[in-house]
Each structure stands twice: as C-alpha cells, then as structure tokens.
Write a protein that holds these residues in place. Structure first.
Motif, PDB file in Angstrom:
ATOM      1  N   ASN A  24       0.946  -1.186  -0.175  1.00 55.03           N
ATOM      2  CA  ASN A  24       0.140   0.158   0.131  1.00 55.03           C
ATOM      3  C   ASN A  24       0.931   1.255  -0.142  1.00 55.03           C
ATOM      4  N   GLY A  25       2.122   1.001  -0.047  1.00 50.14           N
ATOM      5  CA  GLY A  25       3.143   2.282   0.007  1.00 50.14           C
ATOM      6  C   GLY A  25       3.328   2.996   1.411  1.00 50.14           C
ATOM      7  N   GLU A  26       2.615   2.639   2.371  1.00 50.90           N
ATOM      8  CA  GLU A  26       2.420   3.427   3.518  1.00 50.90           C
ATOM      9  C   GLU A  26       3.104   2.275   4.766  1.00 50.90           C
ATOM     10  N   GLN A  27       2.206   2.177   5.862  1.00 51.75           N
ATOM     11  CA  GLN A  27       2.630   1.049   6.668  1.00 51.75           C
ATOM     12  C   GLN A  27       2.332  -0.079   6.358  1.00 51.75           C
ATOM     13  N   PRO A  28       3.103  -1.166   6.829  1.00 50.71           N
ATOM     14  CA  PRO A  28       2.902  -2.575   6.501  1.00 50.71           C
ATOM     15  C   PRO A  28       1.633  -3.031   7.130  1.00 50.71           C
ATOM     16  N   THR A  29       1.090  -4.092   6.651  1.00 48.38           N
ATOM     17  CA  THR A  29       0.021  -4.445   7.101  1.00 48.38           C
ATOM     18  C   THR A  29       0.363  -5.616   8.226  1.00 48.38           C
ATOM     19  N   TYR A  30      -0.728  -6.027   9.098  1.00 47.49           N
ATOM     20  CA  TYR A  30      -0.365  -7.124  10.041  1.00 47.49           C
ATOM     21  C   TYR A  30       0.229  -8.204   8.894  1.00 47.49           C
ATOM     22  N   CYS A  31      -0.683  -8.738   8.040  1.00 45.56           N
ATOM     23  CA  CYS A  31      -0.165  -9.846   7.161  1.00 45.56           C
ATOM     24  C   CYS A  31       1.077  -9.690   6.534  1.00 45.56           C
ATOM     25  N   GLU A  32       1.472  -8.618   6.104  1.00 46.67           N
ATOM     26  CA  GLU A  32       2.785  -8.467   5.253  1.00 46.67           C
ATOM     27  C   GLU A  32       3.686  -8.747   6.590  1.00 46.67           C
ATOM     28  N   PHE A  65      -2.460 -15.189   3.119  1.00 47.57           N
ATOM     29  CA  PHE A  65      -2.304 -15.477   1.652  1.00 47.57           C
ATOM     30  C   PHE A  65      -3.819 -15.420   1.101  1.00 47.57           C
ATOM     31  N   LYS A  66      -4.674 -16.162   1.737  1.00 43.17           N
ATOM     32  CA  LYS A  66      -6.018 -16.230   1.013  1.00 43.17           C
ATOM     33  C   LYS A  66      -6.679 -15.041   1.111  1.00 43.17           C
ATOM     34  N   MET A  75       3.939 -14.638  -1.443  1.00 47.06           N
ATOM     35  CA  MET A  75       5.269 -15.612  -1.889  1.00 47.06           C
ATOM     36  C   MET A  75       6.511 -14.765  -1.966  1.00 47.06           C
ATOM     37  N   GLU A  76       6.302 -13.535  -2.418  1.00 44.74           N
ATOM     38  CA  GLU A  76       7.216 -12.287  -2.332  1.00 44.74           C
ATOM     39  C   GLU A  76       7.819 -12.045  -0.926  1.00 44.74           C
TER      40      GLU A  76
END
Length: 111
Positions: A24-32, A65-66, A75-76
């Motif tokens: 999203n170009g900002e803060q990483p999400t929990y999932c990331e 992932f889902k 995967m990245e």
C-alpha cells in the motif's frame, strides 16, 4: 551484540537496514509483517534446529495468503523473510543469528 528487530517490514540490524516496501506504499499490514516473520522463522527452524514452532503463525500466514496478500505477493513477502535469515547469517554468523532469534521470538520458536 546485534539485535534483530521487526519494525514493519524492515528488519533492522545495528549495521544495516533492508526493507520490502509495503504494497500500500505506507505502513505494512499485519499480514505483511506476519508472513515476513514466518519466512524468517521457517528458515531459522530448519537451519538452527529448533524443535518447537508455534503453529499459530502458520495458520495466520495461510489466512493472509487467502484473504489479503494473494499467492504471488504472499510468496514475495515470504521469500523476503527467508532471505533476511540468510543475510543475518552472512553478517553475524549462524550461531549468533540462531541465539538472537530464540531471544527475540520466544513465543514462536524454541530449542
């Protein structure tokens, strides 16, 4: 002693900083964040010989992932975490990296 700290998708080391830019170009999400940590810890579990690995992180990764990341981007992010383990070993050595990960992530891995 260098310390591994997860800060967003940036894993810091006192000597250098590497980052995977959040989608999203900002803060990483929990999932990331959780998928990157899963990659790091998966490599560490195999390489360091940890006997216990928290299955909750595996479950959370599958959900991410889902529902958010999708297969390709997920995967990245996972590969980023795997490569972070390898980078820490190159910079600090395997023994110190394995000890640091045990200290920093006791809720996920154990010897």
């Amino acid at each position: 002693m260098n310390k591994i700290i997860l800060l967003g998708l940036v894993i810091l080391n006192t000597s250098s900083v590497y980052a995977l830019a959040p989608k999203n170009g900002e803060q990483p999400t929990y999932c990331e964040q959780i998928v990157a940590v899963h990659g790091l810890l998966t490599r560490a579990q195999v390489e360091c010989g940890y006997s216990k690995y928290n299955k909750e992180i595996i479950s959370e990764t599958k959900k991410c992932f889902k529902h958010e990341l999708g297969e390709e981007y997920g995967m990245e992010v996972l590969k980023f975490g795997l490569m972070e383990y390898d980078r820490h070993v190159r910079e600090e050595g395997k023994e110190l990296t394995c000890k640091s990960i045990l200290k920093e992530f006791p809720e996920y891995v154990q010897k």
